[in-house]
Design a protein around this motif. Structure first.
Motif, PDB file in Angstrom:
ATOM      1  N   VAL A  95       0.837  -1.201   0.000  1.00  0.00           N
ATOM      2  CA  VAL A  95       0.000   0.000   0.000  1.00  0.00           C
ATOM      3  C   VAL A  95       0.871   1.250   0.000  1.00  0.00           C
ATOM      4  CG1 VAL A  95      -1.627   1.343   1.409  1.00  0.00           C
ATOM      5  CG2 VAL A  95      -2.017  -1.093   1.051  1.00  0.00           C
ATOM      6  N   PHE A  96       1.923   1.251   0.816  1.00  0.00           N
ATOM      7  CA  PHE A  96       2.813   2.400   0.861  1.00  0.00           C
ATOM      8  C   PHE A  96       3.498   2.604  -0.482  1.00  0.00           C
ATOM      9  CE2 PHE A  96       6.749   4.573   2.297  1.00  0.00           C
ATOM     10  CZ  PHE A  96       6.140   5.706   2.796  1.00  0.00           C
ATOM     11  N   ASP A  97       3.901   1.527  -1.130  1.00  0.00           N
ATOM     12  CA  ASP A  97       4.508   1.610  -2.457  1.00  0.00           C
ATOM     13  C   ASP A  97       3.523   2.181  -3.477  1.00  0.00           C
ATOM     14  OD1 ASP A  97       6.514   1.123  -4.467  1.00  0.00           O
ATOM     15  OD2 ASP A  97       5.332  -0.613  -5.080  1.00  0.00           O
ATOM     16  N   LEU A  98       2.275   1.746  -3.417  1.00  0.00           N
ATOM     17  CA  LEU A  98       1.253   2.248  -4.315  1.00  0.00           C
ATOM     18  C   LEU A  98       1.022   3.745  -4.100  1.00  0.00           C
ATOM     19  CD1 LEU A  98      -0.955   1.633  -6.429  1.00  0.00           C
ATOM     20  CD2 LEU A  98      -2.499   1.246  -4.509  1.00  0.00           C
ATOM     21  N   LEU A  99       0.978   4.162  -2.838  1.00  0.00           N
ATOM     22  CA  LEU A  99       0.795   5.582  -2.548  1.00  0.00           C
ATOM     23  C   LEU A  99       1.948   6.423  -3.076  1.00  0.00           C
ATOM     24  CD1 LEU A  99      -0.703   5.458   1.047  1.00  0.00           C
ATOM     25  CD2 LEU A  99      -1.882   6.033  -1.077  1.00  0.00           C
ATOM     26  N   LEU A 100       3.159   5.892  -2.981  1.00  0.00           N
ATOM     27  CA  LEU A 100       4.303   6.626  -3.519  1.00  0.00           C
ATOM     28  C   LEU A 100       4.265   6.730  -5.033  1.00  0.00           C
ATOM     29  CD1 LEU A 100       7.231   5.366  -1.279  1.00  0.00           C
ATOM     30  CD2 LEU A 100       6.138   7.596  -1.250  1.00  0.00           C
ATOM     31  N   LYS A 101       3.738   5.688  -5.679  1.00  0.00           N
ATOM     32  CA  LYS A 101       3.655   5.727  -7.139  1.00  0.00           C
ATOM     33  C   LYS A 101       2.555   6.660  -7.617  1.00  0.00           C
ATOM     34  CE  LYS A 101       5.577   1.198  -7.938  1.00  0.00           C
ATOM     35  NZ  LYS A 101       5.336  -0.174  -8.372  1.00  0.00           N
ATOM     36  N   ILE A 102       1.467   6.776  -6.849  1.00  0.00           N
ATOM     37  CA  ILE A 102       0.364   7.638  -7.238  1.00  0.00           C
ATOM     38  C   ILE A 102       0.762   9.100  -7.132  1.00  0.00           C
ATOM     39  CG2 ILE A 102      -1.932   8.440  -6.543  1.00  0.00           C
ATOM     40  CD1 ILE A 102      -2.583   5.542  -5.859  1.00  0.00           C
ATOM     41  N   CYS A 103       1.475   9.448  -6.062  1.00  0.00           N
ATOM     42  CA  CYS A 103       1.865  10.856  -5.873  1.00  0.00           C
ATOM     43  C   CYS A 103       2.791  11.237  -6.967  1.00  0.00           C
ATOM     44  CB  CYS A 103       2.544  11.048  -4.524  1.00  0.00           C
ATOM     45  SG  CYS A 103       1.451  10.735  -3.141  1.00  0.00           S
TER      46      CYS A 103
END
Length: 103
Positions: A95-103
């Motif tokens: 989830v943290f990786d996904l959030l970093l990719k979205i930003c």
């Protein structure tokens, strides 16, 4: 081979180090934003916001994980039995990786 007590203590030390480094990164990026004249460049503001969000997310994730690691180091047993914590670590990282990719 290292003992399990040494591994547990190393995990705790690395979690604390990650928390401290994220906090230092957050402080440095805020000070840099306040001092510099990046406010006029849109790309500069966006990149600073991204790093600021990543540091804040890292602090939050470390604060969630730290009590579990501390309990495991002190009591030498898991707070929650079963596969919940390893799955929480795995999916939390995703989830943290996904959030970093979205930003």
């Amino acid at each position: 081979m290292a003992s399990s007590k040494a591994i547990i203590n190393t995990i705790l030390a690395l979690r604390i180090l990650a928390l401290l480094l994220c906090a230092a990164s957050l402080a440095l990026i805020v000070l840099t934003m306040l001092r510099s004249s990046i406010k006029s460049e849109f790309r500069g503001i966006k990149s600073y916001r991204y790093v600021l969000g990543a540091a804040a997310g890292g602090i939050l994730y470390s604060l969630i994980q730290l009590p579990f690691a501390m309990y495991h180091a002190v009591k030498e047993k898991r707070l929650i039995k079963g596969k919940f914590l390893p799955m929480f670590d795995f999916y939390g990282d995703k989830v943290f990786d996904l959030l970093l990719k979205i930003c």
